[in-house]
Design a protein around this motif. Sequence first.
Motif, PDB file in Angstrom:
ATOM      1  N   SER A   1      37.807 -40.833  72.413  1.00  0.00           N
ATOM      2  CA  SER A   1      38.167 -39.821  73.001  1.00  0.00           C
ATOM      3  C   SER A   1      37.277 -39.586  74.380  1.00  0.00           C
ATOM      4  O   SER A   1      37.538 -38.690  75.227  1.00  0.00           O
ATOM      5  CB  SER A   1      37.464 -38.502  72.155  1.00  0.00           C
ATOM      6  OG  SER A   1      38.305 -38.386  70.713  1.00  0.00           O
ATOM      7  N   PHE A   2      36.769 -40.815  74.914  1.00  0.00           N
ATOM      8  CA  PHE A   2      36.026 -40.988  76.007  1.00  0.00           C
ATOM      9  C   PHE A   2      37.076 -41.616  76.936  1.00  0.00           C
ATOM     10  O   PHE A   2      37.504 -42.807  76.167  1.00  0.00           O
ATOM     11  CB  PHE A   2      34.526 -41.477  76.024  1.00  0.00           C
ATOM     12  CG  PHE A   2      33.747 -40.520  75.492  1.00  0.00           C
ATOM     13  CD1 PHE A   2      33.006 -39.723  76.112  1.00  0.00           C
ATOM     14  CD2 PHE A   2      33.373 -40.581  74.008  1.00  0.00           C
ATOM     15  CE1 PHE A   2      32.116 -38.744  75.361  1.00  0.00           C
ATOM     16  CE2 PHE A   2      32.586 -39.757  73.374  1.00  0.00           C
ATOM     17  CZ  PHE A   2      31.676 -38.811  74.217  1.00  0.00           C
ATOM     18  N   ASP A   3      37.019 -41.660  78.042  1.00  0.00           N
ATOM     19  CA  ASP A   3      37.688 -42.479  79.189  1.00  0.00           C
ATOM     20  C   ASP A   3      37.452 -43.899  79.231  1.00  0.00           C
ATOM     21  O   ASP A   3      38.073 -44.680  79.560  1.00  0.00           O
ATOM     22  CB  ASP A   3      37.847 -41.620  80.417  1.00  0.00           C
ATOM     23  CG  ASP A   3      38.668 -40.543  80.416  1.00  0.00           C
ATOM     24  OD1 ASP A   3      39.253 -40.255  79.458  1.00  0.00           O
ATOM     25  OD2 ASP A   3      38.088 -39.490  81.301  1.00  0.00           O
ATOM     26  N   ASP A   4      36.073 -44.123  79.074  1.00  0.00           N
ATOM     27  CA  ASP A   4      35.551 -45.424  79.395  1.00  0.00           C
ATOM     28  C   ASP A   4      34.909 -46.066  78.165  1.00  0.00           C
ATOM     29  O   ASP A   4      34.164 -47.025  78.228  1.00  0.00           O
ATOM     30  CB  ASP A   4      34.404 -45.154  80.481  1.00  0.00           C
ATOM     31  CG  ASP A   4      33.274 -44.455  80.032  1.00  0.00           C
ATOM     32  OD1 ASP A   4      33.470 -43.953  78.645  1.00  0.00           O
ATOM     33  OD2 ASP A   4      31.927 -44.284  80.605  1.00  0.00           O
ATOM     34  N   MET A   5      35.532 -46.037  76.855  1.00  0.00           N
ATOM     35  CA  MET A   5      34.937 -46.267  75.756  1.00  0.00           C
ATOM     36  C   MET A   5      36.376 -46.997  74.959  1.00  0.00           C
ATOM     37  O   MET A   5      37.332 -46.467  75.082  1.00  0.00           O
ATOM     38  CB  MET A   5      34.112 -45.333  75.061  1.00  0.00           C
ATOM     39  CG  MET A   5      32.941 -44.936  75.431  1.00  0.00           C
ATOM     40  SD  MET A   5      32.024 -43.922  74.072  1.00  0.00           S
ATOM     41  CE  MET A   5      30.587 -43.412  75.155  1.00  0.00           C
ATOM     42  N   ILE A   6      35.959 -48.091  74.173  1.00  0.00           N
ATOM     43  CA  ILE A   6      36.671 -48.414  72.932  1.00  0.00           C
ATOM     44  C   ILE A   6      35.800 -48.789  71.944  1.00  0.00           C
ATOM     45  O   ILE A   6      34.608 -49.206  72.115  1.00  0.00           O
ATOM     46  CB  ILE A   6      37.519 -49.537  73.338  1.00  0.00           C
ATOM     47  CG1 ILE A   6      36.979 -50.811  73.526  1.00  0.00           C
ATOM     48  CG2 ILE A   6      38.342 -49.334  74.538  1.00  0.00           C
ATOM     49  CD1 ILE A   6      36.764 -51.647  72.545  1.00  0.00           C
ATOM     50  N   ALA A   7      36.092 -48.621  70.587  1.00  0.00           N
ATOM     51  CA  ALA A   7      35.440 -49.142  69.696  1.00  0.00           C
ATOM     52  C   ALA A   7      36.023 -50.062  68.649  1.00  0.00           C
ATOM     53  O   ALA A   7      37.179 -50.297  68.580  1.00  0.00           O
ATOM     54  CB  ALA A   7      35.073 -47.862  68.681  1.00  0.00           C
ATOM     55  N   PHE A   8      34.843 -50.941  68.098  1.00  0.00           N
ATOM     56  CA  PHE A   8      35.448 -51.911  67.136  1.00  0.00           C
ATOM     57  C   PHE A   8      34.402 -52.306  65.941  1.00  0.00           C
ATOM     58  O   PHE A   8      33.044 -51.545  66.094  1.00  0.00           O
ATOM     59  CB  PHE A   8      35.636 -53.268  67.905  1.00  0.00           C
ATOM     60  CG  PHE A   8      34.521 -54.256  67.979  1.00  0.00           C
ATOM     61  CD1 PHE A   8      34.430 -55.517  67.193  1.00  0.00           C
ATOM     62  CD2 PHE A   8      33.708 -53.851  68.788  1.00  0.00           C
ATOM     63  CE1 PHE A   8      33.448 -56.114  67.347  1.00  0.00           C
ATOM     64  CE2 PHE A   8      32.571 -54.832  69.012  1.00  0.00           C
ATOM     65  CZ  PHE A   8      32.568 -55.833  68.293  1.00  0.00           C
ATOM     66  N   TYR A   9      34.758 -52.766  64.954  1.00  0.00           N
ATOM     67  CA  TYR A   9      34.234 -53.126  63.766  1.00  0.00           C
ATOM     68  C   TYR A   9      33.375 -54.553  63.891  1.00  0.00           C
ATOM     69  O   TYR A   9      34.291 -55.281  63.443  1.00  0.00           O
ATOM     70  CB  TYR A   9      34.548 -52.747  62.540  1.00  0.00           C
ATOM     71  CG  TYR A   9      34.720 -51.266  62.187  1.00  0.00           C
ATOM     72  CD1 TYR A   9      33.497 -50.573  61.631  1.00  0.00           C
ATOM     73  CD2 TYR A   9      35.845 -50.361  62.301  1.00  0.00           C
ATOM     74  CE1 TYR A   9      33.489 -49.501  61.329  1.00  0.00           C
ATOM     75  CE2 TYR A   9      36.064 -49.047  62.119  1.00  0.00           C
ATOM     76  CZ  TYR A   9      34.983 -48.565  61.745  1.00  0.00           C
ATOM     77  OH  TYR A   9      34.830 -47.155  61.350  1.00  0.00           O
ATOM     78  N   PRO A  10      32.245 -54.663  64.160  1.00  0.00           N
ATOM     79  CA  PRO A  10      31.505 -55.969  63.887  1.00  0.00           C
ATOM     80  C   PRO A  10      31.634 -56.471  62.542  1.00  0.00           C
ATOM     81  O   PRO A  10      31.620 -57.659  62.374  1.00  0.00           O
ATOM     82  CB  PRO A  10      30.162 -55.747  64.215  1.00  0.00           C
ATOM     83  CG  PRO A  10      30.104 -54.800  65.137  1.00  0.00           C
ATOM     84  CD  PRO A  10      31.149 -53.639  64.713  1.00  0.00           C
ATOM     85  N   ASP A  11      31.904 -55.444  61.571  1.00  0.00           N
ATOM     86  CA  ASP A  11      32.120 -55.948  60.055  1.00  0.00           C
ATOM     87  C   ASP A  11      33.015 -56.794  59.983  1.00  0.00           C
ATOM     88  O   ASP A  11      32.943 -57.758  58.930  1.00  0.00           O
ATOM     89  CB  ASP A  11      32.508 -54.544  59.172  1.00  0.00           C
ATOM     90  CG  ASP A  11      31.678 -53.256  59.544  1.00  0.00           C
ATOM     91  OD1 ASP A  11      31.231 -53.182  60.763  1.00  0.00           O
ATOM     92  OD2 ASP A  11      31.460 -52.334  58.751  1.00  0.00           O
ATOM     93  N   GLY A  12      34.110 -56.882  60.746  1.00  0.00           N
ATOM     94  CA  GLY A  12      35.197 -57.662  60.569  1.00  0.00           C
ATOM     95  C   GLY A  12      35.038 -59.203  60.759  1.00  0.00           C
ATOM     96  O   GLY A  12      35.736 -59.953  60.423  1.00  0.00           O
ATOM     97  N   ALA A  13      33.769 -59.101  61.152  1.00  0.00           N
ATOM     98  CA  ALA A  13      33.083 -60.809  61.298  1.00  0.00           C
ATOM     99  C   ALA A  13      33.278 -61.434  59.931  1.00  0.00           C
ATOM    100  O   ALA A  13      33.164 -62.728  59.718  1.00  0.00           O
ATOM    101  CB  ALA A  13      31.715 -60.832  61.731  1.00  0.00           C
TER     102      ALA A  13
END
Length: 460
Positions: A96-108
């Motif tokens: 919901s912020f213009d300058d952010m993306i999220a990811f899950y390090p758990d996926g490692a």
Amino acid sequence: MNIMPKQISLKEWDKQYQKLLNIGLREPDYGGPISRHAEDGDKRLLKLKYDNSAAALRLWNFLLSEEDRLKKVRSNGKMIIGTMKDLGTIPIMAYSFDDMIAFYPDGAWWIPCVMELNAGLLKIADSLGIDESFCPVRAMLGAFATEAHFPIPDFLICSVGATCDDFSAIAQRLNGMGHPIFWWEMPHRRSPESYEEKVTLPGGFIAPTSQLDFIKSELERIKNALSEISGQKMSDEKLTAGIKKANQIRKYLSELRDLAFTAELCPIPALEMLIAEMLAIHFCSDRDETIEVLKDLLEEVKNRIKNNTGFFDKDAVRIFWINPVADLQVMNLLEDCGGRICGTEYLFSHALDEIPENMPPLDALAQMALADQMAGSTIDRANRICNDIIKYGSEAVMISRIPGASHCAFEAEIIGQVIREKLDIPVVEVEVPPITDSMKPTVQTRIEALVETVKARPRK
């Protein structure tokens, strides 16, 4: 592109890729032959079997190009938020912020499988005091130590409380390695007392309103922290727009699941469905492209059903699969043994439920967080699984135990008992390590026994 459905090897995909190009394949910028990822070290790809459609090609390339996408995000000056353990809630806030993306390090946790242990991440975790008595998600420690598999996030957020004990311990070790974590608490979801106000959550669970209020206060803390590091204010308007985007993805996945699990002929193999479902968690670091990938898959599945084409025999045993597999090849093995996936529960069903849009957005996200099946009792989880088994007409259940995972210690026995008592269908448990090669005969025997047990019973 109407192509007869077929499962093919990675080598065959190179030929298929050229055929698709010759008949006018148009690809996104991350496109190309899947084999290039194997050349870069993802050796497990050489042993998998793949759906031969252009839609599946796009899905695989989207999944396997996430590291490049994250590096591009970093080079463009956007912030990368590492969200851990909540599976599906906090990424919606970050996007919901213009300058952010999220990811899950758990996926490692899948890296040891995909790279066939060649990355050495589990050995690094061993050296850091997190040995094989812990869940394979401990590979995340190795990924942070080497900085070789994804850019180190600018900010880390992790839920604790009613979460996996293994992951909490691993995340604490990560914090001690110099990667500070913003912690937020997830309470154990419980049944309300007779005197308490209650709320029915997406997915059907019931909880005290007081727990919802507590989670909302925790999400407010996260909202304030993200606003502070971004220099922006998270508005209700942007958060509502983010919820609508997430719901678009969830609607596509819901339709895809319903079609895939109920079609007379299987229209999409288990492996591709597993990956598609995983996109709901954090959109593989590109929310808009996730929508396009799922639209392509859905169109392909609809065309196959319309043309009465698909995979496997019509009498393939309809199996409900519980917990994600550490080794992707096991999904191929299930189909080789005469089964097909007709229902799944990969630990994040709450990330597939639509988010309420008729209330303030933070209230809606608090409901989604509390609806996490792993935050409540195993009996609650088992009952939801039973409802889905009935919905999809599954004939048997396979429970994949994750080595070392604390939540797997007793849940399989409890879930299996509930399913047998309520539905009277066979249930089998099998432990799936990151690489099953040495255990393949054992795993195969368990699956074959389940398939034969179903075939020996009266079938609808």
